[in-house]
Design an enzyme around this catalytic site. Structure first.
Site, short mmCIF file in Angstrom:
data_model
loop_
_atom_site.label_atom_id
_atom_site.label_comp_id
_atom_site.label_asym_id
_atom_site.label_seq_id
_atom_site.Cartn_x
_atom_site.Cartn_y
_atom_site.Cartn_z
N GLY A 18 0.81 -1.22 0.00
CA GLY A 18 0.00 0.00 0.00
C GLY A 18 0.84 1.27 0.00
O GLY A 18 0.54 2.23 -0.72
N SER A 19 1.90 1.28 0.79
CA SER A 19 2.72 2.50 0.88
C SER A 19 3.36 2.83 -0.46
O SER A 19 3.35 3.99 -0.90
CB SER A 19 3.81 2.34 1.95
OG SER A 19 3.21 2.08 3.20
N ASN A 38 -8.57 3.86 8.09
CA ASN A 38 -8.01 2.70 8.79
C ASN A 38 -8.19 2.76 10.30
O ASN A 38 -8.03 1.75 10.98
CB ASN A 38 -6.52 2.53 8.45
CG ASN A 38 -5.75 3.81 8.55
OD1 ASN A 38 -6.06 4.80 7.88
ND2 ASN A 38 -4.74 3.83 9.38
N GLN A 72 -7.92 -0.38 2.99
CA GLN A 72 -8.83 -0.97 3.98
C GLN A 72 -10.10 -1.52 3.34
O GLN A 72 -10.84 -2.27 3.97
CB GLN A 72 -9.22 0.07 5.03
CG GLN A 72 -8.09 0.45 5.97
CD GLN A 72 -7.72 -0.66 6.94
OE1 GLN A 72 -8.55 -1.47 7.34
NE2 GLN A 72 -6.45 -0.72 7.31
N SER A 89 -3.37 -3.44 -0.85
CA SER A 89 -2.29 -4.16 -0.19
C SER A 89 -2.78 -5.53 0.25
O SER A 89 -3.81 -5.65 0.91
CB SER A 89 -1.82 -3.35 1.01
OG SER A 89 -0.84 -4.08 1.72
N HIS A 113 -1.84 -7.79 2.45
CA HIS A 113 -1.92 -8.29 3.84
C HIS A 113 -3.13 -7.76 4.61
O HIS A 113 -3.38 -8.17 5.75
CB HIS A 113 -0.61 -8.03 4.59
CG HIS A 113 -0.36 -6.63 5.03
ND1 HIS A 113 -0.57 -6.21 6.32
CD2 HIS A 113 0.12 -5.55 4.37
CE1 HIS A 113 -0.22 -4.93 6.43
NE2 HIS A 113 0.20 -4.51 5.25
N THR A 160 12.64 -7.61 -9.83
CA THR A 160 12.13 -8.98 -10.03
C THR A 160 10.88 -9.16 -9.19
O THR A 160 10.83 -8.80 -8.02
CB THR A 160 13.22 -10.00 -9.64
OG1 THR A 160 14.36 -9.75 -10.45
CG2 THR A 160 12.73 -11.43 -9.85
N CYS A 203 0.33 2.19 13.04
CA CYS A 203 1.51 2.81 12.45
C CYS A 203 2.15 3.81 13.39
O CYS A 203 3.29 4.18 13.22
CB CYS A 203 1.14 3.50 11.14
SG CYS A 203 0.18 2.45 10.09
#
Ligand SMILES: *Cc1c(COP(=O)(O)O)cnc(C)c1O
Length: 389
Positions: free
Chosen positions: A73-74, A154, A182, A202, A204, A240, A327
């Site tokens: 996400g970042s 979030n 989210q 993202s 995860h 890669t 965070c």
């Protein structure tokens, strides 16, 4: 294996789904070829990630050429904002509109762009945690080129009027980015129906692996590269590919999107049980609109209690929750999101975020309510300034 802990911090990350793990394993073991190599071992990984790209595109109503793999996400937020800002600067567009309660991946990127000479308007968020489209429209200037508003927050889970904001952007010739980290896998999203130019996701946050994500970038929009190097991602993002991660992400998204309505209804029923239980504790306040909200998110402030102390005492009893944003935990600053919706520093520091997901059970919610209630009581009894109202 019996579950030792009650995990209720799914906004920070989610456990990897067994289906995603299964999809990853061959690419961590025997199918290790570099997708850029011409022999069959490499062609197999190349083919696999292209199937994953197509699966992800299908889940979101996107075209396969509109999905670019990133490290999460970042990176997607950085790429969307820096890329769009730098390309629009050539047309004299130097103003960006965003909100005060974005994730730091957006806020700190905007701060970096301000140092490069861009100007940024940070929209206020009202007490309910929802942006008003008319205020976003009023912030548009002749030199505005980009708007970025998160799909769902979030910390307080509030869902933003993305459809109206996208329409406003397109009527005014602005690019529209949304951090949907989210929302993806938790809310139905059809990119054919929304005026979104760029969307960050993202893996995860929807039961995929960490360190992998994607940026949706609408066909015809050419963003300058963020990561320079090899010709991966059709020359747009070097490095890669995280093959196993990409396979896990696609499997997790397909699984989540396949039962999005059932999961949302189930998780919402748990959240409502939690909300009712917690609101019986005296001296607490619910943060953010209760309806226009991610199904699993609960955010509540307890007066006379430090959120950090509450979190640590809950941890000792086997509960994983968050005080403010994951965070920023470790830092003593009150959450910028809770400050943005009008809480005082003390109220913000006394808050707890509980984020439930499909793996939680009704029994876990009962245990959470009981333990939080007892722990809040205990902490208050140790606080000489606390008086029952
Ligand atoms: C988790 C999160 C991010 C960051 O994603 P990573 O993959 O951890 O870099 C960005 N925005 C929001 C809204 C998030 O919840």
């Amino acid at each position: 294996m019996e579950r030792q802990i009650v995990y209720a911090d799914n906004a920070a990350t989610t456990p990897l789904s067994p289906i995603a793990l299964e999809a990853m394993l061959p690419y961590l073991e025997e199918i290790y070829g570099n997708p850029s190599t011409p022999y069959s071992l490499g062609r197999r990984t190349k083919k696999a990630i292209e199937t994953a790209r197509s699966d992800i595109a299908q889940c979101l109503g996107a075209d396969v050429h509109e999905i670019f793999f990133t490290s999460g996400g970042s990176e997607s937020d950085n790429w969307a904002l820096k890329g769009a800002a730098r390309s629009m600067a050539h047309q004299g567009k130097t103003h960006i509109i965003t909100t005060r309660f974005e994730h730091h991946a957006v806020l700190h990127t905007c701060a970096a762009l301000e140092k490069e000479g861009f100007s940024v308007t940070y929209l206020d968020v009202h007490e309910n945690g929802i942006i008003r489209p008319e205020e976003a429209e009023a912030a548009i200037r002749p030199e505005t080129g980009l708007m970025s508003v998160m799909f769902a927050n979030n910390e307080i889970g509030t869902i933003q009027p993305i459809e109206s904001l996208g329409a406003i952007c397109h009527e005014n010739g602005l690019l529209f980015h949304t951090d949907a980290v989210q929302a993806v896998g938790h809310l139905p999203i059809d990119l054919r129906k929304l005026n979104i130019d760029m969307l960050s996701l993202s893996a995860h946050k929807f039961h995929g692996p960490k360190g992998v994500g994607a940026l949706f970038c609408r066909d015809g929009l050419e963003l300058p590269n963020l990561i320079e190097g090899g010709a991966q991602e059709r020359g747009h993002r070097a490095g890669t590919e995280n093959v196993a991660g990409i396979m896990g992400m696609a499997a997790a998204l397909k699984e989540s999107c396949g039962s999005i309505e059932e999961n949302a209804a189930y998780v919402l029923s748990l959240r409502e049980k939690l909300r009712k239980g917690l609101l019986e504790i005296p001296g607490c306040r619910w943060n953010g609109n209760a309806e226009q909200r991610l199904p699993g998110n609960a955010n509540i402030s307890f007066s006379g209690v430090e959120g950090e102390s509450l979190l640590l005492m809950l941890d000792m009893q086997g509960f994983c929750v968050s005080s403010g944003s994951a965070c920023t935990s470790g830092a003593v600053d009150p959450s910028h999101v809770l400050r943005a919706i009008g809480l005082t520093d003390t109220e913000a520091k006394g808050s707890l975020r509980i984020s439930l997901d499909r793996e939680n059970t009704s029994e876990e919610v009962e245990k959470l309510v009981q333990t939080i209630s007892e722990t809040v009581h205990k902490l208050r009894s140790m606080n000489p300034f606390w008086k029952e109202a």
